[in-house]
Design a protein around this motif. Structure first.
Motif, short mmCIF file in Angstrom:
data_model
loop_
_atom_site.label_atom_id
_atom_site.label_comp_id
_atom_site.label_asym_id
_atom_site.label_seq_id
_atom_site.Cartn_x
_atom_site.Cartn_y
_atom_site.Cartn_z
N PRO A 1 0.81 -1.24 0.00
CA PRO A 1 0.00 0.00 0.00
C PRO A 1 0.84 1.28 0.00
O PRO A 1 0.31 2.35 -0.33
CB PRO A 1 -0.82 -0.12 1.30
N LEU A 2 2.11 1.18 0.36
CA LEU A 2 2.96 2.37 0.44
C LEU A 2 3.56 2.75 -0.90
O LEU A 2 3.98 3.90 -1.10
CB LEU A 2 4.09 2.15 1.46
N ALA A 3 3.64 1.81 -1.83
CA ALA A 3 4.28 2.07 -3.13
C ALA A 3 3.57 3.21 -3.86
O ALA A 3 2.35 3.19 -4.04
CB ALA A 3 4.26 0.81 -3.99
N GLY A 4 4.35 4.22 -4.24
CA GLY A 4 3.80 5.36 -4.95
C GLY A 4 3.16 6.41 -4.06
O GLY A 4 2.75 7.47 -4.56
N SER A 5 3.08 6.14 -2.76
CA SER A 5 2.50 7.14 -1.87
C SER A 5 3.54 8.21 -1.54
O SER A 5 4.70 8.12 -1.95
CB SER A 5 1.98 6.48 -0.58
#
Length: 684
Positions: free
Chosen positions: A93-97
């Motif tokens: 869920p953190l990828a690209g955040s």
């Protein structure tokens, strides 16, 4: 005639209002300095450093907008499918955040099946430490029996940020509490210690405001180390200058009932030694401008601004406050007007010390010299050739624990590659040479669609080292790579990367140390000669101060290599310790010898030394204890560098104030006699 009495309170009142305004405007910037500080080694190096030149072109071959965080997971009995699923589910869920790169690597298992690692790109813009904390929070609840840590360059940045976070609050709180406690003991008054500490706070406010503006406009480089030293230096120096003025004010109050006349006499008597002291420290720390390391060069003006602010506050705010308070400042033990003008009448303890030194000066200086030389004999064993970045921290931190786990199961340099930039005509030769260097686990050309990427006729080789990228062993491997590829004709090869940056920083620091120490000696000697208008006395004072530093270094070597069991020291540790100990240590000799010269002009050198030591012994000892205690407060920041600086400066200042200035310098001066002032007329 009514105008003059009115001015007696109006001018001090206006000065107090001016400093209150300075505190209100500039004070908040003390808490904002961390926002303009940089703790990235790559920003410390000069543009001519090899790793800096590689970093400038690396963007043509790799994404330099991110820094890698390495997620490392370990289970002694072997990783399970659930463990790998946890790593993926927690991080996806953190990828690209905000703060993270668009894609993360999958969990990469180790050959023994007991560990896995993931490479998570973290944006180097903004606050990488905050991004890493977000990643750590996402991984905070692993399955039972699974150990997870975030390490790599980004993990270390986060841990450094956490360590330095105590500078704004904890360090100031400890330093302030220590100073107040010591001043209450010294003055036995509930009022005066707070007047002195307010003076130091105003000085720090002024210095912080100026430094913030300079750092925010990229005029100087500020890092966490410089910030911590600034806070301590301002508190220590402002308190030292205050002690000297207050002691002379108290002395003058015993000679007159007029508090205004007493303060005028005290101010006039202390302005020269305090100005000479501040000037010596300012010029001493400005010698750091000769440094090639931006971090060292930045500390020079930072410390100089702090000392200048301390001098201004101590010589303007404090006299104004003392003028308005008068004898009330010393309540409940306010000094009374007495007839005796003998300094010993109010300094009985130090009069006794002075008499004992005067009775057997040669025995005392020879005995003291022998003791100091024994300690100095161990100075060559002080190890300051550099330490691994993983040894920077005191105690356990997650990035170090993660690096240790990674080293057990993977090539420890994974995720922090070493880069070699070379002419494309020698690409194959450079690649083969790098692969053959011991300590290189693997190496490959940066390719796109199966062909080497060529930018301006240059190619890039990416090498993974077998040792942890932050270790000294990895730096040795980088040095070997440079030597090997440097022999390839026509390659014009340059080696960079995180490990190369550490190596260049370490090498430059050693160069700075060897260059700046002699410059500081020359500058301080010149100042002493101008101040004392003598040649013999300045040489004597500087020689004793250098001996005090050597003894401090020897004692530190015994403790650091023995019971403290430190891995070593960064090359800038002895440099910073030398600059501060010589500049600050010479202060006490300035305070002593300016008073001795004043008394010698009236009573002769022998009586002048006795009277000078009697009058200044208490205040200089108090100043030494305060300065040592404030520098010792640096040890609350859990970093090896600051702990070592704290010990060296604290021990060295105490040695200077309690032994060198109390015994060695007075005994030598008494034994040499009036010739110590040569060629000053006092010598005749």
């Amino acid at each position: 005639m009514a105008t003059r009495p009115r001015l007696r309170w109006l001018i001090p009142a206006l000065l107090l209002l001016a400093w209150i305004a300075i505190g209100a405007v500039a004070g908040p910037y003390a808490g904002k300095l961390a926002g303009v500080a940089s703790n990235d080694n790559s920003t410390f190096l000069p543009a001519s450093a090899e790793s800096t030149e590689v970093n400038d072109v690396l963007g043509d071959f790799s994404d330099t907008s991110t820094v890698p965080a390495i997620v490392i997971a370990e289970r002694d009995t072997g990783l399970t499918a659930a463990d790998r699923a946890f790593l993926t589910d927690a991080t996806d869920p953190l990828a690209g955040s905000d703060g993270f790169g668009p894609t993360f690597s999958p969990p990469i298992p180790s050959s023994d099946g007991q560990a896995a690692q993931m490479f998570v790109p973290v944006s180097s813009a903004g606050e990488p430490g905050d991004t890493v904390e977000t990643l750590r929070s996402a991984l905070a609840s692993p399955p039972d029996g699974l150990t997870v840590a975030v390490t790599g360059p980004a993990g270390q940045i986060a841990d450094l940020s956490e360590a330095f976070s105590g500078i704004d609050g904890l360090l100031l709180l400890v330093a302030g509490a220590v100073v107040i406690a010591i001043l209450i003991v010294v003055y036995r008054s509930p009022i005066l210690p707070f007047v002195v500490i307010i003076s130091a706070v105003f000085a720090l406010s002024l210095a912080s405001g100026i430094i913030y503006l300079l750092a925010d406009n990229d005029i100087l480089v500020l890092n966490g180390q410089s910030q911590g030293i600034l806070f301590i230096l301002v508190f220590g120096a402002a308190t030292d200058y205050a002690l000297l003025l207050v002691a002379r004010f108290r002395e003058e109050l015993t000679r007159t009932d007029d508090k205004h006349a007493a303060l005028r006499a005290a101010w006039r008597a202390t302005i020269e030694p305090v100005a000479a002291s501040a000037g010596t420290v300012i010029l001493g720390v400005l010698c750091l401008l000769f440094s090639d390391l931006n971090s060292n060069r930045g500390l020079g003006p930072v410390a100089a601004i702090g000392i200048a602010a301390s001098f201004l506050a101590s010589m303007t705010f404090l006299p104004a406050a003392l003028t308005l308070l008068g004898r009330t400042a010393f309540w409940p033990l306010a000094p009374k007007h007495v007839d005796s003008s003998e300094p010993g009448s109010t300094h009985r303890f130090w009069a006794g010390i002075a008499d004992r030194v005067a009775a057997r000066p040669r025995v005392i200086w020879i005995g003291t010299l022998i003791v100091l030389l024994v300690g100095a004999a161990f100075a060559p064993t002080f190890r300051s050739d550099g330490i691994a970045q993983t040894d920077y921290f005191l105690g356990s931190v997650e990035s170090v624990e993660g690096a240790q786990i990674q080293a057990r199961h993977f090539d420890a340099g994974s995720g922090s590659p070493t880069w070699v930039i070379a002419d494309d005509s020698q690409a194959d030769a450079v690649l083969g040479t790098v692969r053959d260097v011991p300590g290189v686990a693997s190496a490959s050309l940066v390719e796109e669609s199966g062909r080497p990427v060529v930018a301006d006729g240059r190619v890039a080789v990416q090498a993974t080292l077998t040792d942890n990228a932050e270790s000294l062993a990895a730096q040795d491997t980088v040095r070997d790579i440079r030597s090997a590829v440097g022999d390839i004709e026509g390659a014009n090869a340059q080696v960079g990367g995180a490990t190369a940056i550490d190596l260049d920083t370490r090498t430059t620091a050693i160069h700075d140390r060897n260059l700046i120490i002699p410059i500081v000696l020359v500058v301080v000697l010149a100042i002493l000669m101008l101040l004392l208008r003598s040649i013999v006395a300045p040489i004597l004072l500087l020689a004793t101060t250098v001996l005090s530093f050597a003894t401090t270094l020897g004692v530190a070597a015994l403790l650091f290599n023995g019971p403290f069991d430190f891995a070593g020291a960064d090359p800038v540790v002895p440099l910073f310790a030398f600059v501060f100990l010589v500049a600050l240590g010479i202060d006490y000799n300035i305070f002593l010898m300016t008073r001795v010269r004043e008394e010698s002009a009236i009573h002769g050198t022998r009586s002048g030394m006795i009277r000078g030591l009697t009058a200044t012994g208490g205040v200089i000892t108090s100043a030494g204890v305060v300065l040592a205690a404030t520098f010792a407060a640096l040890a609350v920041i859990p970093l090896l560098f600051l702990a070592q600086i704290a010990f060296l400066v604290a021990f060295g200042v105490l040695l200077d104030a309690l032994v060198v200035r109390t015994l060695l310098v007075p005994a030598l001066t008494l034994d040499i006699g009036k010739r110590v002032w040569w060629p000053n007329p006092l010598s005749r």
